[in-house]
Write a protein that holds these residues in place. Structure first.
Motif, PDB file in Angstrom:
ATOM      1  N   SER A 230      -4.717  48.236   2.407  1.00 20.82           N
ATOM      2  CA  SER A 230      -5.537  49.209   1.676  1.00 20.82           C
ATOM      3  C   SER A 230      -6.147  48.255   0.895  1.00 20.82           C
ATOM      4  O   SER A 230      -7.423  48.690   0.133  1.00 20.82           O
ATOM      5  CB  SER A 230      -4.611  50.188   0.891  1.00 20.82           C
ATOM      6  N   ALA A 231      -5.260  47.326   0.028  1.00 19.03           N
ATOM      7  CA  ALA A 231      -5.901  46.587  -1.224  1.00 19.03           C
ATOM      8  C   ALA A 231      -7.090  45.705  -0.619  1.00 19.03           C
ATOM      9  O   ALA A 231      -8.017  45.552  -1.520  1.00 19.03           O
ATOM     10  CB  ALA A 231      -4.642  45.532  -1.537  1.00 19.03           C
ATOM     11  N   GLN A 232      -7.108  45.281   0.626  1.00 20.11           N
ATOM     12  CA  GLN A 232      -7.939  44.361   1.097  1.00 20.11           C
ATOM     13  C   GLN A 232      -9.176  45.427   1.238  1.00 20.11           C
ATOM     14  O   GLN A 232     -10.499  44.864   0.929  1.00 20.11           O
ATOM     15  CB  GLN A 232      -7.574  43.624   2.294  1.00 20.11           C
ATOM     16  N   MET A 233      -9.123  46.377   1.561  1.00 22.58           N
ATOM     17  CA  MET A 233     -10.275  47.314   2.007  1.00 22.58           C
ATOM     18  C   MET A 233     -10.711  47.837   0.584  1.00 22.58           C
ATOM     19  O   MET A 233     -12.170  47.940   0.392  1.00 22.58           O
ATOM     20  CB  MET A 233      -9.756  48.722   2.719  1.00 22.58           C
ATOM     21  N   GLN A 234      -9.931  47.995  -0.223  1.00 25.43           N
ATOM     22  CA  GLN A 234     -10.569  48.453  -1.738  1.00 25.43           C
ATOM     23  C   GLN A 234     -11.365  47.050  -2.264  1.00 25.43           C
ATOM     24  O   GLN A 234     -12.369  47.198  -2.768  1.00 25.43           O
ATOM     25  CB  GLN A 234      -9.411  48.803  -2.591  1.00 25.43           C
ATOM     26  N   ARG A 235     -10.812  46.034  -1.871  1.00 26.83           N
ATOM     27  CA  ARG A 235     -11.427  44.583  -2.659  1.00 26.83           C
ATOM     28  C   ARG A 235     -12.909  44.552  -1.854  1.00 26.83           C
ATOM     29  O   ARG A 235     -13.617  44.221  -2.306  1.00 26.83           O
ATOM     30  CB  ARG A 235     -10.612  43.511  -2.208  1.00 26.83           C
TER      31      ARG A 235
ATOM     32  N   ASP B 264     -14.725  47.071  -0.315  1.00 26.43           N
ATOM     33  CA  ASP B 264     -15.520  47.980  -0.887  1.00 26.43           C
ATOM     34  C   ASP B 264     -16.082  47.572  -2.215  1.00 26.43           C
ATOM     35  O   ASP B 264     -17.300  47.955  -2.402  1.00 26.43           O
ATOM     36  CB  ASP B 264     -14.721  49.387  -1.009  1.00 26.43           C
ATOM     37  N   ALA B 265     -15.539  47.115  -3.206  1.00 25.35           N
ATOM     38  CA  ALA B 265     -15.852  46.814  -4.491  1.00 25.35           C
ATOM     39  C   ALA B 265     -17.087  45.692  -4.469  1.00 25.35           C
ATOM     40  O   ALA B 265     -17.852  45.869  -5.047  1.00 25.35           O
ATOM     41  CB  ALA B 265     -14.598  46.223  -5.241  1.00 25.35           C
TER      42      ALA B 265
END
Length: 706
Positions: free
Chosen positions: A3-8, A10-11
């Protein structure tokens, strides 16, 4: 991906979109810095996902997003970011090989194909072919798995296929030229003589073939004379191409050949044509003689070894067509109606073609201030500018001769655009200079830039204020000019006012085309067409074909292809020049001084019309306007020379600032109706007391050059 990588990711994608919205031109240091950070961030994230060995699909997408960011960073053209984009797409492809996601495969091949197409730079056939294959793969998959993208992909595939086709042709030409160059470097003097002999033999073969073709149309006595001549010429050619010749033999053969060609030329000027012939002194005889002059002109070009091959082929074609026409006129005899029909159907068009042929080394691109004209020149169309009484006389003469006189501008139409269209599509332009009307001289400047065949008239008591580089037909004021108009119109239909010389504008036009292609680097088709332009070299006929193709690919930036009276020139963006068009009198010096100061502050070299270099005044002015990146035009008093030069500047599309003493703007509609809609900046007797005048000049000179 966690999830952290996905958020990164997306940002980073949000930053990517924001950068594209903020800097739509895809340029500037701020854009480069932001997009570099996004691309490198996505690349680092893709590497981290790859190291985890999990979620190949999302890892592939992340590599694709990184490639897209690098593509945008290079604005679709800079090679270093494009190479990094291609590397990212390869990494994405390796991860996608074990994943069955056809939609992602469509997107990847689409992005990869576009990147390879840009990397080919319209020069590398192998890279362009690989791009086409990628796009074709994407299209085939999209038809089933992504229908919404089919239309866009079809356009991309069509563009890629066109580039590959053109590059294939260009590559074949380059290879043939390379082989030819190698052969030429290997041959010694003996082989060179063999080549020359082959050229002479080929030229004789063309002449022999043409003689046999035209023999049925010749009078019997003429046939016998030319048969004897061809036999003698064959003997000279045979001796002249022998391998065992001494230097003395060669010189003797060349002398005989020159002598015989002079003999042929003398006979060609007064041919014994089939038919009763035109009565001596008749109009039919004058038309026949004028066409003979045109035939001799193109024939000389075709026989000149220094003439480029494309022009030689064109000249021979024109020679044959004119020869057939002169035979038809000879057969018409005294039948004036038949000759008039031949003029309308063929003769005037051939006259116009020969004039275009004579000016073809002057080819140039321009951006006139009026809408583009898509209509071709009509050989039977006449433009008039001047006194209404003379126009009425001219209308009667044109009607009798089967010529179309351009109509007056209808009410409600754009006057300037309508006049431009009328002049652009006319083969002949008639100007009445009797009243010294500024509009007439303005339109004369347009006609000179177009290379239009000119007829100038004026009463014999008029002093023309400057040399127009053209003969002026004078007549007693108040006399009927019908006969003079009729005679001069005949001469204009078949005359050559600009016979061309050794000067050429092709190199300057090629440099300008290269600048246009560089400015539109994302247009790969321009690069391909530019290669054809370069291959054309100094052959104007081949250059013309390539230039028209190049111009088509400019799209919304399409120019007008002009054949002006003189070779053209273009501004040098690295050395901007300002050309001052104005009446150079003491009362204008204060305004000029203000302009000069503004130009110097902007770092622009000033050039005045009264100091322009060159022996021919109008031609030197033409060159300076062509080289100018900016032109100021002082219309105070509506000086006729100034009006003519403004017509040149507007036709070339040079940025022009109009100005004049107080009251000039109010007189514009009456004096220069074609220019009335353009703003004229006025100044007081003391221009320095007017801050707004200086400000206008500073803004004009600070404007980026086109």
């Amino acid at each position: 991906m966690n999830s952290a990588q996905m958020q990164r990711r997306d940002a980073l994608l949000a930053r990517n979109d924001a950068a594209l919205d903020r800097w739509p031109e895809r340029s500037g240091p701020a854009f480069a810095a932001e997009m570099s950070a996004v691309a490198e961030g996505l690349e680092a994230l893709a590497q981290a996902v790859a190291r985890s060995g999990k979620d190949a699909l999302e890892g592939s997408r992340t590599w694709r997003f990184a490639g897209n960011a690098y593509f945008d960073l290079g604005a679709g053209s800079a090679h270093a970011p494009l190479e990094r984009a291609a590397a990212a797409y390869r990494s994405a492809e390796s991860l996608l090989s074990d994943v069955d996601d056809r939609v992602e495969l469509v997107k990847l091949n689409y992005c990869f194909g576009n990147t390879l197409l840009k990397l080919s730079d319209a020069k590398d056939l192998g890279t362009a072919s690989a791009a086409r294959e990628r796009l074709q793969t994407a299209l085939a998959l999209a038809r089933t798995h992504m229908p919404a993208g089919v239309a866009s992909l079809e356009r991309e595939v069509a563009s890629a296929e066109q580039i590959v086709a053109l590059l294939t042709q260009a590559d074949g030409l380059t290879q043939r030229m390379s082989v030819l160059k190698g052969e030429m470097e290997r041959i010694d003097r003996k082989e060179q003589r063999a080549v020359e002999a082959a050229d002479i033999t080929e030229l004789f073969g063309v002449l022999q073939q043409q003689f046999e073709k035209e023999k049925p149309s010749l009078a019997p006595s003429r046939q016998a004379g030319l048969s004897d001549f061809m036999q003698r010429l064959q003997g000279v050619v045979g001796r002249g191409t022998s391998e065992n010749q001494t230097l003395e033999d060669m010189n003797a053969s060349r002398g005989q050949l020159d002598s015989m060609m002079s003999e042929l030329w003398a006979q060609a000027k007064k041919p014994s044509l089939k038919g009763v012939g035109a009565p001596t002194g008749s109009r039919n005889a004058r038309v026949l003689a004028a066409l003979q002059e045109l035939k001799m002109f193109v024939g000389a070009a075709g026989m000149d070894a220094a003439t480029p091959m494309g022009m030689r082929d064109e000249s021979r074609d024109l020679f044959v067509r004119i020869a057939r026409l002169t035979t038809a006129i000879s057969q018409a005899g005294a039948d004036a109606a038949s000759v008039r029909q031949l003029e309308y159907d063929q003769a005037r068009a051939l006259g116009n073609e020969v004039r275009l042929f004579s000016r073809c080394p002057h080819l140039m691109l321009a951006r006139p201030i009026w809408p583009r004209c898509s209509s071709a020149v009509d050989a039977n169309r006449v433009f008039f500018s001047g006194n209404s009484a003379v126009r009425a006389r001219l209308a009667q003469v044109c009607d009798k001769a089967g010529l179309e006189l351009v109509d007056a501008t209808p009410p409600g139409a754009d006057f300037a655009a309508d006049r431009w269209q009328g002049l652009r599509t006319s083969s002949i332009a008639v100007f009445d200079l009797g009243e010294g009307a500024p509009q007439v001289y303005y339109e004369l400047g347009i006609a000179l830039t177009l290379g239009t065949q000119l007829l100038l008239f004026a009463p014999d008591d008029i002093d023309i204020p400057f040399d127009i580089a053209q003969n002026i037909n004078t007549y007693p004021r108040g006399s009927a000019v019908d006969e003079l108009l009729a005679q001069q119109l005949d001469g204009a239909c078949y005359g050559l006012q600009a016979r061309g010389d050794k000067s050429s504008g092709l190199k300057a036009t090629l440099v300008y085309a290269e600048r246009l292609a560089a400015a539109d680097h994302a247009n790969a088709l321009l690069g391909v067409a530019l290669k054809s332009l370069r291959s054309a070299g100094d052959d104007p006929v081949k250059f013309n074909d390539a230039l028209k193709l190049f111009n088509t690919y400019l799209g919304r930036d399409e120019h007008e292809v002009l054949l002006p009276r003189w070779p053209g020139s273009y501004p040098d963006l690295a050395a901007p020049r300002w050309f001052a068009v104005m009446p150079f009198r003491s009362e204008r010096e204060s305004a000029y001084d203000v302009m000069l100061e503004a130009a110097k502050r902007a770092g622009i070299e000033p050039v005045r019309g009264d100091t322009a270099e060159g022996q021919e005044i109008i031609e030197s002015i033409w060159q300076e306007i062509g080289r100018a990146s900016r032109v100021t035009v002082d219309l105070s008093g509506f000086n006729l020379n100034v009006c003519l030069e403004l017509g040149i500047a507007h036709t070339l599309g040079r940025p022009a600032l109009l100005m004049g003493e107080k009251g000039t703007a109010q007189r514009m509609a009456a004096a220069l109706p074609s220019v009335a809609k353009w703003r004229c900046h006025t100044y007081e007797a003391n221009p320095r007391s007017q801050p707004e005048f200086s400000s206008t000049l500073q803004k004009f000179f600070a404007r980026p050059a086109a």
